[in-house]
Design an enzyme around this catalytic site. Structure first.
Site, PDB file in Angstrom:
ATOM      1  N   ASP A 159       0.882  -1.202   0.048  1.00 30.26           N
ATOM      2  CA  ASP A 159       0.073  -0.085  -0.107  1.00 30.26           C
ATOM      3  C   ASP A 159       0.784   1.214  -0.043  1.00 30.26           C
ATOM      4  O   ASP A 159       2.149   1.077  -0.539  1.00 30.26           O
ATOM      5  CB  ASP A 159      -1.001  -0.155   1.183  1.00 30.26           C
ATOM      6  CG  ASP A 159      -2.370   0.749   0.728  1.00 30.26           C
ATOM      7  OD1 ASP A 159      -2.523   1.804   1.000  1.00 30.26           O
ATOM      8  OD2 ASP A 159      -3.140  -0.276   0.732  1.00 30.26           O
ATOM      9  N   HIS A 209      -3.324   6.215   3.742  1.00 34.87           N
ATOM     10  CA  HIS A 209      -4.186   5.298   3.233  1.00 34.87           C
ATOM     11  C   HIS A 209      -3.774   3.978   3.950  1.00 34.87           C
ATOM     12  O   HIS A 209      -4.412   3.107   4.675  1.00 34.87           O
ATOM     13  CB  HIS A 209      -4.322   4.603   1.714  1.00 34.87           C
ATOM     14  CG  HIS A 209      -5.252   3.819   1.387  1.00 34.87           C
ATOM     15  ND1 HIS A 209      -4.740   2.601   0.820  1.00 34.87           N
ATOM     16  CD2 HIS A 209      -6.642   3.908   1.095  1.00 34.87           C
ATOM     17  CE1 HIS A 209      -6.016   1.867   0.306  1.00 34.87           C
ATOM     18  NE2 HIS A 209      -6.878   2.551   0.712  1.00 34.87           N
ATOM     19  N   SER A 211     -11.483  -0.576  -0.120  1.00 30.39           N
ATOM     20  CA  SER A 211     -10.173  -0.729   0.436  1.00 30.39           C
ATOM     21  C   SER A 211     -10.332  -1.075   1.997  1.00 30.39           C
ATOM     22  O   SER A 211      -9.304  -1.592   2.516  1.00 30.39           O
ATOM     23  CB  SER A 211      -9.743   0.830   0.502  1.00 30.39           C
ATOM     24  OG  SER A 211      -8.811   1.083  -0.489  1.00 30.39           O
TER      25      SER A 211
END
Length: 941
Positions: free
Chosen positions: A156, A216, A376
């Site tokens: 990620d 994120h 996600s």
């Protein structure tokens, strides 16, 4: 003319902090200065690597994926994949085309970047984690709380490995000594204690996988395996599972909106697989399929890792990758009531669902926890469960882990009626996944298609398609498995729907017979669509389903003679229907040789301000100036030739440049002594009420004759026999020569070009503008030769005045030969044949009819196609009612609806294909208001 389209840079190039160049266009994001390519297995890598670098000066060719030592069997999947970085002025489209056409290259593609899939919705603290109750996490923890031996890789934007609710679960590389500057474990990465950062801040990788800013990855990591039962923060389904932080973003690579982009996701997957990850989570993706990426997934699975990926947040069923790759567990998003999230993707490739609405997790900045939405978040929740399953069933392969989760989902179709069978097996159930030791799961592991038709590999109306799957049983042995195919799609008929395939043991595969499934494509099936076929599996208390997708009636046809094979499209292009990808079609081939063209397109106009074409433009894209009326179809044994192609299109969509022209597109091929050429006819119908003056029409051709280097191609013109030809100047004396000529009457124009524009300064190398198209259409034979170089040309005729309601034929020749002497003889023979079977340029007055009339079909009797004509008079109003044309059998049963729509006054004809009907008498009836006319036709086979 594989041009360097610099104008693309001015429109689409995004320079972030003056460092990294990316292109963001049409929902695609990719690097502008590099491509990924794969050498064929038999290639000499040293030799071809040098030639690639020489072709693009100051370029750099490196192996794309860094592989650990000792992985010979798995490494073979990736070892021939390389990245080519190049410098200006080379444009990526130009480089892709040049590289992919080299015979040693299996494929070449952009280096795509992926979007992360979440939307923060609440920056304040939350106390509820109701989603854990929804998936039965607490019941699952009574069975298994994971193991520190099971590693979940978070590939990620990075992970805050020092976060107080993550640090105790962060993976530590025990074989590496911290900060000694030595690669102690020999994995190719120095001091990778907690993982690796592939992007750094500005492109320099390092050993700190912490996020450059709160983006994120930390959010994702907490859902997979935040430390649980530690009296702070949140719990996670992964509980004690370890987290391997793999940072694959680069801080200065961002979308136009500032969103972090995953630039090195597939490199990260390889790193994770090589360093012991059992589960790899990918909460990101793009709409672009990549051969390199599928190879990476295959590699990870071969190393024992399961890839779990987000299905995407676009609320559609389009392809989203890596979720849709083979071997990946694809996860869609739901709310805590099991309703599909409004933004979640769905479709035939989704495997499971998991909560993704208002999900609370760890965050890098203060506050250190936030709520967010997105697939996600659904993906790492599923990845955390996968870690528990891996620990509960330690002998399971990656795909067995995925299937154990999938088949133990709770079905939620009754709560999502608009998405039945589009949300996979349902919402994950952690408790059932850990406790059901008798799970059953069969999946298709391979598919073979065979066509009963013209054998061109294109699935078209009237053809039968046999489907032979290979089924693999991943879990408990099955004794008597039934597999059946279902569809309610009106474009096809189901001929054979499967049956019983008997017993299959665990991890056993069974190959079915050639026609285990069989379908017939209806003669009036729609064009260019995907048909989804649902498979159902049943055995005792086992019920499951899976999808097969098949594409039918593409808008192109491959027309062949003994020696020539040419792809013709429904919109005037020749060679391929998907420039510049060039996968739909096979180009132009002579005597089973390689394709020799990159692009060929129709161009016409009356000035530089009224150019209408299907050729490339100044942006490097394809002009889309033609609207398909009748898709192309090649029929056998016409009155003129052995094979005749026919399509109809107009230029209505070319506003404001439209000339109001409708084009009937004919292609003619022959057998035996005439098999080295084909005719192309454009019948143009001026449907306006005004004369079209100063009209020119031509074909643009971009040739690639030499299969190793296009810099050696030549163009010349034979003024005695009036044809242009192209060939490879550096080939053996016997080599393919392609000839082009205007057959119809009128002034001949021929314009040769090379990719530098050195012999014709009005034509530049940075695209093909309308001004340049007009110049090349109208300049006579002033520039009749060029090369050796990368070459292209325009062959045209004009000027003409097109009268209203008049059809005008323009005829072209495509010929081939082993050398110039043989080509010349072929051209001479072709012109003789043309005089026998086709007239020269002719004008046909197309007056508006004065009465409503249905005409007798022609030919009659027929086999299997015939033309039905009718006319609508000028005084009829289009808005009054629909024109209906129906076909009936002798008993009055309706067989086919050929037409049911409103139409303007004029003369019309419809090609009726009766390939699926038996011999006999049929009737066709035209209905328009109170007018009814019926005529008889006879089908003889």
């Amino acid at each position: 003319m594989k041009k360097i389209f610099q104008i693309i840079y001015f429109i689409n190039l995004i320079q972030i902090f003056g460092n990294t160049n990316i292109i963001e266009k049409d929902n695609e994001i990719y690097f502008s200065d590099r491509i990924i390519l794969k050498f064929k297995e038999s290639s000499s890598l040293y030799k071809i690597s040098n030639s690639v670098i020489q072709k693009f000066q100051e370029s750099e060719l490196t192996q794309t994926f860094k592989l650990s030592k000792g992985n010979n069997s798995s490494s073979k999947i990736l070892q021939n994949i390389f990245t080519l970085k190049f410098k200006s002025p080379f444009d990526i489209n130009f480089v892709l085309k040049e590289i992919s056409s080299l015979p040693e290259i299996e494929w070449a593609e952009p280096h795509y970047l992926s979007k992360i899939d979440f939307t923060p919705n609440d920056p304040s603290f939350q106390t509820s984690q109701h989603y854990l109750n929804v998936i039965k996490a607490q019941e699952a923890w009574d069975v298994n709380t994971g193991s520190e031996e099971i590693i979940i890789a978070i590939v990620d934007t990075g992970v805050d490995w020092e976060h107080p609710d993550l640090s105790a679960n962060i993976w530590n590389n025990m074989d590496e000594i911290d900060n000694n500057g030595i690669d102690d474990d020999g994995n190719g990465f120095i001091d990778d204690i907690h993982g690796w950062d592939f992007g750094g801040v500005e492109g320099t990788s390092d050993n700190n996988p912490k996020e450059d800013r709160a983006d994120h990855g930390t959010l994702v990591a907490g859902l997979a395996s935040a430390v649980s039962n530690n009296e702070i923060g949140i719990a996670s389904i992964g509980f004690k599972s370890k987290l391997l932080a793999v940072k694959t973003a680069q801080d200065n690579i961002r979308s136009e909106s500032g969103l972090a982009l995953v630039a090195y996701g597939y490199e990260g997957i390889i790193y994770a697989a090589d360093n012991g990850a059992k589960i790899i989570n990918c909460s990101w993706g793009s709409n672009n399929f990549s051969n390199a990426a599928q190879a990476v997934i295959d590699y990870a699975v071969s190393k024992g890792a399961l890839v779990v990926a987000a299905a995407g947040n676009d609320n559609n069923d389009a392809g989203f990758y890596p979720a849709n790759y083979n071997g990946v567990l694809s996860v869609a998003g739901t709310d805590n009531s099991d309703i599909k999230a409004s933004w979640s993707n769905y479709g035939t490739k989704v495997d499971v669902c998991a909560p993704g609405v208002n999900v609370y997790s760890t965050w890098q900045d203060d506050p250190f926890y936030i709520s967010a939405d997105g697939t996600s978040l659904s993906s790492p929740i599923t990845a955390g469960l996968a870690a528990l399953v891996a620990n509960q069933f330690p002998t399971y392969t990656p795909l067995q882990i995925a299937e154990q989760i999938r088949v133990n989902c709770d079905n939620i179709d009754n709560l999502n009626l608009l998405y039945n069978f589009q949300l996979g097996a349902g919402r994950i159930n952690a408790y059932k996944s850990l406790t059901n030791t008798n799970s059953k799961s069969v999946r298709i592991s391979n598919l073979n298609f065979s066509e009963i038709g013209d054998g061109d590999g294109i699935y078209e109306s009237g053809e039968t398609i046999n489907i032979s799957p290979t089924f693999t049983n991943y879990l408990t042995s099955l004794v008597s498995l039934n597999v059946n195919l279902e569809t309610d799609n009106s474009n096809i008929q189901l001929l054979k729907s499967g049956g019983n395939i008997g017993s299959i043991a665990t991890l056993q595969s069974t190959q079915t017979e050639n026609d285990f499934f069989s379908i017939n494509i209806n003669s009036v099936a729609a064009e260019n669509i995907d048909i989804n076929l649902k498979l159902t599996y049943t055995e005792n208390n086992y019920e499951d389903f899976e999808w097969i997708t098949i594409s039918i009636n593409p808008t192109y046809e491959i027309q062949t003679s003994e020696n020539l094979s040419i792809t013709f499209t429904s919109n005037g292009s020749i060679g391929f229907d998907d420039y510049p990808t060039n996968l739909k079609g096979n180009g132009l081939r002579y005597k089973d040789g390689p394709n020799v063209i990159f692009e060929s397109s129709l161009i016409y106009g009356t000035s530089s301000n009224s150019i209408v074409s299907s050729a490339r433009n100044s942006d490097g894209d394809k002009d889309l100036d033609f609207s398909i009326i009748t898709p192309i179809k090649v029929n056998v044994n016409s009155d003129i030739s052995e094979k005749e192609g026919y399509a109809v299109f107009n230029d209505v969509v070319a506003q404001p440049k439209s000339l109001g022209i409708e084009t009937e597109f004919y292609t003619y091929s022959f057998s035996e002594v005439n098999s080295d050429f084909m005719f192309v006819r454009y019948t143009l119908f001026n449907k306006t009420n005004e004369e079209i003056n100063n009209f020119y029409i031509g074909q643009y051709w971009d040739f690639d004759i030499d299969d190793t280097s296009y810099d050696d191609d030549m163009i010349a013109y034979d003024s005695t026999n009036n044809f242009g030809y192209v060939f490879d100047d550096n080939a053996d004396p016997v080599s393919t020569h392609i000839g082009l000529a205007i057959l119809s009457d009128g002034r001949k124009n021929f314009f040769a070009m090379n990719d530098k524009g050195t012999n014709n300064p009005t034509i530049s190398w940075d695209g093909f503008t309308d001004e340049e198209k007009w110049t090349s259409l109208t300049n006579g034979i002033k520039y009749s030769s060029t090369g050796p170089n990368d070459i292209s040309l325009v062959i045209s005729t004009g000027p003409f005045n097109l009268q209203p309601n008049v059809k005008h034929n323009f005829d072209f020749l495509i010929a081939a030969g082993d050398d110039l002497t043989k080509l010349t003889q072929t051209v001479i023979s072709a012109k003789q044949k043309y005089g026998e079977v086709l007239t020269s340029i002719d004008f046909t007055e197309e007056t508006v009819p004065d009465k409503l009339e249905l005409f007798q079909n022609y030919p009659n009797p027929f086999n299997p196609t015939t033309i039905i004509k009718y006319s609508i008079p000028k005084n009829e109003k289009r808005e009054t009612s629909n024109i209906k044309l129906m076909v009936y059998d002798v008993l009055g049963k309706e067989i086919r609806t050929l037409l049911n729509q409103k139409q303007n006054p004029g003369n019309y004809e419809i090609n009726f294909d009766a390939s699926d009907l038996s011999s006999g008498i049929y009737f066709y009836k035209l209905t328009y208001g109170n007018f009814i006319s019926t005529k008889k036709m006879i089908l003889l086979r």
